[in-house]
Write a protein that holds these residues in place. Sequence first.
Motif, PDB file in Angstrom:
ATOM      1  N   LEU A  81      14.017   0.092  63.035  1.00 25.21           N
ATOM      2  CA  LEU A  81      13.730   1.080  61.992  1.00 25.21           C
ATOM      3  C   LEU A  81      14.925   1.229  61.063  1.00 25.21           C
ATOM      4  N   LEU A  82      16.110   1.358  61.632  1.00 23.95           N
ATOM      5  CA  LEU A  82      17.308   1.516  60.807  1.00 23.95           C
ATOM      6  C   LEU A  82      17.575   0.267  59.965  1.00 23.95           C
ATOM      7  N   ALA A  83      17.312  -0.907  60.522  1.00 25.59           N
ATOM      8  CA  ALA A  83      17.486  -2.150  59.756  1.00 25.59           C
ATOM      9  C   ALA A  83      16.498  -2.206  58.588  1.00 25.59           C
ATOM     10  N   VAL A  84      15.250  -1.830  58.843  1.00 24.80           N
ATOM     11  CA  VAL A  84      14.234  -1.830  57.778  1.00 24.80           C
ATOM     12  C   VAL A  84      14.601  -0.824  56.695  1.00 24.80           C
ATOM     13  N   LEU A  85      15.070   0.351  57.099  1.00 23.54           N
ATOM     14  CA  LEU A  85      15.465   1.361  56.110  1.00 23.54           C
ATOM     15  C   LEU A  85      16.655   0.877  55.279  1.00 23.54           C
ATOM     16  N   PHE A  86      17.569   0.146  55.892  1.00 29.45           N
ATOM     17  CA  PHE A  86      18.707  -0.398  55.152  1.00 29.45           C
ATOM     18  C   PHE A  86      18.240  -1.420  54.111  1.00 29.45           C
ATOM     19  N   VAL A  87      17.329  -2.310  54.517  1.00 28.25           N
ATOM     20  CA  VAL A  87      16.789  -3.303  53.583  1.00 28.25           C
ATOM     21  C   VAL A  87      16.025  -2.600  52.458  1.00 28.25           C
ATOM     22  N   LEU A  88      15.274  -1.564  52.807  1.00 30.99           N
ATOM     23  CA  LEU A  88      14.555  -0.791  51.796  1.00 30.99           C
ATOM     24  C   LEU A  88      15.525  -0.142  50.819  1.00 30.99           C
ATOM     25  N   TRP A  89      16.620   0.396  51.323  1.00 35.46           N
ATOM     26  CA  TRP A  89      17.641   1.007  50.463  1.00 35.46           C
ATOM     27  C   TRP A  89      18.190  -0.024  49.485  1.00 35.46           C
ATOM     28  N   LEU A  90      18.453  -1.237  49.990  1.00 36.10           N
ATOM     29  CA  LEU A  90      18.935  -2.308  49.103  1.00 36.10           C
ATOM     30  C   LEU A  90      17.886  -2.646  48.047  1.00 36.10           C
ATOM     31  N   ALA A  91      16.615  -2.688  48.448  1.00 36.53           N
ATOM     32  CA  ALA A  91      15.539  -2.989  47.486  1.00 36.53           C
ATOM     33  C   ALA A  91      15.435  -1.887  46.438  1.00 36.53           C
ATOM     34  N   LEU A  92      15.598  -0.640  46.836  1.00 34.87           N
ATOM     35  CA  LEU A  92      15.557   0.462  45.868  1.00 34.87           C
ATOM     36  C   LEU A  92      16.705   0.360  44.871  1.00 34.87           C
ATOM     37  N   LEU A  93      17.869  -0.052  45.356  1.00 37.01           N
ATOM     38  CA  LEU A  93      19.007  -0.236  44.454  1.00 37.01           C
ATOM     39  C   LEU A  93      18.753  -1.375  43.465  1.00 37.01           C
ATOM     40  N   ALA A  94      17.967  -2.348  43.883  1.00 42.06           N
ATOM     41  CA  ALA A  94      17.672  -3.501  43.033  1.00 42.06           C
ATOM     42  C   ALA A  94      16.342  -3.343  42.293  1.00 42.06           C
ATOM     43  N   ALA A  95      15.865  -2.112  42.149  1.00 43.42           N
ATOM     44  CA  ALA A  95      14.544  -1.869  41.541  1.00 43.42           C
ATOM     45  C   ALA A  95      14.456  -2.405  40.109  1.00 43.42           C
ATOM     46  N   ASN A  96      15.472  -2.199  39.301  1.00 43.04           N
ATOM     47  CA  ASN A  96      15.409  -2.671  37.912  1.00 43.04           C
ATOM     48  C   ASN A  96      15.321  -4.191  37.814  1.00 43.04           C
TER      49      ASN A  96
END
Length: 178
Positions: free
Chosen positions: A120-135
């Motif tokens: 779960l924590l790994a998935v949330l970390f990857v999601l956080w990176l994807a949110l940072l790369a949203a643009n």
Amino acid sequence: MAAARRRKLATIAVLIAAAVLMFFIIAGQLLLGALGIPLYSFQIAGGIVLFLFALNMVFGQTKPQQAQEMSAPADPDASVAVYPLAIPAIAGPGAMLAVVLLTDNDRYSPMQQADTVAMLLAVLFVLWLALLAANPISRVIGAAGANILGRVMGLILAAVAVDNVLKAAAVYVRAAMG
């Protein structure tokens, strides 16, 4: 959205989602037990809510936008990070249901539950990176691509929701029959 604001919103949203999901990992089964709610009932309810969320993704906004409150929230960034980003987009009914089911004390050992928490924590970390790369992601897929992707993911989410309801209903029927 400016990079600093996007980073702040992404960080707040992921941290809140992590806290909500960790709460359900730690106390979800205990809370359901204390309320006398069988796991299959929670699974059916979560499946129905997830299905409704998926329908909204497939068909778009189905209800008129609610009027804004008269007073502005103290921190509009935190408000957006909590709803709709952290809940229900990240820590929605499907995620809450998944963490409760995947950390069921009757089916999984403490080590398996620890593995679930780590994933779960790994998935949330990857999601956080994807949110940072949203643009940059948005520039690559474009508005039409995002629209198509959202609708296809909504359809897949609807199938997951129906599957959850059917599996839980089967458990209920087996329990009622014997």
